[in-house]
Scaffold this motif. Structure first.
Motif, PDB file in Angstrom:
ATOM      1  N   GLY A   1       0.829  -1.206   0.000  1.00 33.29           N
ATOM      2  CA  GLY A   1       0.000   0.000   0.000  1.00 33.29           C
ATOM      3  C   GLY A   1       0.858   1.248   0.000  1.00 33.29           C
ATOM      4  O   GLY A   1       0.603   2.207  -0.736  1.00 33.29           O
ATOM      5  N   ALA A   2       1.917   1.233   0.800  1.00 29.71           N
ATOM      6  CA  ALA A   2       2.831   2.378   0.861  1.00 29.71           C
ATOM      7  C   ALA A   2       3.575   2.561  -0.452  1.00 29.71           C
ATOM      8  O   ALA A   2       3.776   3.693  -0.900  1.00 29.71           O
ATOM      9  CB  ALA A   2       3.818   2.190   2.013  1.00 29.71           C
ATOM     10  N   ALA A   3       3.982   1.478  -1.085  1.00 29.03           N
ATOM     11  CA  ALA A   3       4.732   1.576  -2.346  1.00 29.03           C
ATOM     12  C   ALA A   3       3.887   2.220  -3.437  1.00 29.03           C
ATOM     13  O   ALA A   3       4.368   3.067  -4.192  1.00 29.03           O
ATOM     14  CB  ALA A   3       5.204   0.188  -2.786  1.00 29.03           C
ATOM     15  N   VAL A   4       2.620   1.848  -3.510  1.00 30.71           N
ATOM     16  CA  VAL A   4       1.737   2.453  -4.512  1.00 30.71           C
ATOM     17  C   VAL A   4       1.515   3.929  -4.185  1.00 30.71           C
ATOM     18  O   VAL A   4       1.588   4.790  -5.063  1.00 30.71           O
ATOM     19  CB  VAL A   4       0.402   1.687  -4.611  1.00 30.71           C
ATOM     20  N   GLY A   5       1.263   4.242  -2.928  1.00 28.53           N
ATOM     21  CA  GLY A   5       1.094   5.634  -2.527  1.00 28.53           C
ATOM     22  C   GLY A   5       2.314   6.477  -2.846  1.00 28.53           C
ATOM     23  O   GLY A   5       2.200   7.582  -3.376  1.00 28.53           O
ATOM     24  N   GLN A   6       3.478   5.944  -2.559  1.00 29.31           N
ATOM     25  CA  GLN A   6       4.717   6.661  -2.824  1.00 29.31           C
ATOM     26  C   GLN A   6       4.913   6.884  -4.323  1.00 29.31           C
ATOM     27  O   GLN A   6       5.369   7.947  -4.745  1.00 29.31           O
ATOM     28  CB  GLN A   6       5.908   5.893  -2.241  1.00 29.31           C
ATOM     29  N   ALA A   7       4.541   5.900  -5.121  1.00 30.20           N
ATOM     30  CA  ALA A   7       4.666   6.043  -6.583  1.00 30.20           C
ATOM     31  C   ALA A   7       3.822   7.213  -7.078  1.00 30.20           C
ATOM     32  O   ALA A   7       4.252   7.983  -7.938  1.00 30.20           O
ATOM     33  CB  ALA A   7       4.238   4.751  -7.276  1.00 30.20           C
ATOM     34  N   LEU A   8       2.627   7.380  -6.525  1.00 32.97           N
ATOM     35  CA  LEU A   8       1.785   8.506  -6.919  1.00 32.97           C
ATOM     36  C   LEU A   8       2.407   9.827  -6.475  1.00 32.97           C
ATOM     37  O   LEU A   8       2.421  10.795  -7.241  1.00 32.97           O
ATOM     38  CB  LEU A   8       0.379   8.366  -6.341  1.00 32.97           C
ATOM     39  N   MET A   9       2.919   9.881  -5.270  1.00 31.87           N
ATOM     40  CA  MET A   9       3.489  11.117  -4.761  1.00 31.87           C
ATOM     41  C   MET A   9       4.761  11.508  -5.520  1.00 31.87           C
ATOM     42  O   MET A   9       5.077  12.683  -5.637  1.00 31.87           O
ATOM     43  CB  MET A   9       3.775  11.005  -3.257  1.00 31.87           C
ATOM     44  N   GLU A  10       5.457  10.521  -6.058  1.00 29.48           N
ATOM     45  CA  GLU A  10       6.661  10.791  -6.855  1.00 29.48           C
ATOM     46  C   GLU A  10       6.322  10.989  -8.332  1.00 29.48           C
ATOM     47  O   GLU A  10       7.223  11.036  -9.168  1.00 29.48           O
ATOM     48  CB  GLU A  10       7.661   9.646  -6.678  1.00 29.48           C
ATOM     49  N   LYS A  11       5.031  11.068  -8.640  1.00 29.66           N
ATOM     50  CA  LYS A  11       4.544  11.304 -10.015  1.00 29.66           C
ATOM     51  C   LYS A  11       4.942  10.189 -10.985  1.00 29.66           C
ATOM     52  O   LYS A  11       5.043  10.413 -12.189  1.00 29.66           O
ATOM     53  CB  LYS A  11       5.027  12.654 -10.557  1.00 29.66           C
ATOM     54  N   LYS A  12       5.149   8.987 -10.457  1.00 30.73           N
ATOM     55  CA  LYS A  12       5.436   7.833 -11.310  1.00 30.73           C
ATOM     56  C   LYS A  12       4.151   7.213 -11.846  1.00 30.73           C
ATOM     57  O   LYS A  12       4.203   6.349 -12.728  1.00 30.73           O
ATOM     58  CB  LYS A  12       6.232   6.785 -10.537  1.00 30.73           C
ATOM     59  N   ALA A  13       3.008   7.619 -11.284  1.00 29.02           N
ATOM     60  CA  ALA A  13       1.706   7.104 -11.709  1.00 29.02           C
ATOM     61  C   ALA A  13       0.656   8.177 -11.484  1.00 29.02           C
ATOM     62  O   ALA A  13       0.830   9.072 -10.653  1.00 29.02           O
ATOM     63  CB  ALA A  13       1.350   5.837 -10.938  1.00 29.02           C
TER      64      ALA A  13
END
Length: 146
Positions: free
Chosen positions: A46-58
């Motif tokens: 859950g954290a990895a997906v959230g972090q990906a969004l915050m880093e604009k990777k998704a």
């Protein structure tokens, strides 16, 4: 549109079906794990997906565990994430239109694959309505600073 996926062991098989469906539908998909049905800890995914969004990777995320509860709680701990646990398409549409949800959470042991794909399709095609809902989403964001 770029979509980040993440699941624990309980959501692994459904994640794989969703990944295939999204790719066939023309979306760019990044898989943040897990890679099997072997027991793992949902907070990491859950954290990895959230972090990906915050880093604009998704642009959007989808997280899956057995019920969708634990992994949605984990994703929501990431600042800026608004993960919504949805069990039908109406909830998915409202989560995007009214709450500007950026992560969809699903429970693989709660819903079947056919319904899950319909929910996913609704979620990724919907968009934030803004208007009176913008103030409420801003209020949600302000809660992250408490």
């Amino acid at each position: 549109m770029k979509i980040a996926l993440g699941a624990d062991h309980g959501g692994y098989l459904l994640k794989e079906e969703i990944k295939e469906y999204l790719r066939e539908s023309g979306y760019e998909v990044s898989d943040y794990g897990t890679d099997s049905c072997e027991s793992v800890d949902y907070p990491s995914f859950g954290a990895a997906v959230g972090q990906a969004l915050m880093e604009k990777k998704a642009d959007l995320g989808i997280v899956i565990c057995g019920t969708g509860i634990g992994i949605s709680l984990a994703a929501n701990k990431v600042k800026g994430i608004r993960a919504a646990l949805c069990v039908n398409s109406y909830m998915a549409r409202m989560a995007r239109e009214h709450n500007n949800a950026n992560v969809l959470a699903l429970g693989a042991r709660v819903i079947g694959a056919g319904l899950a794909l319909d929910i996913v399709d609704t979620f990724v095609k919907a968009s934030f309505a803004g208007g009176r809902h913008a103030k409420r989403v801003e209020m949600l964001s302000a809660l992250e600073n408490i």
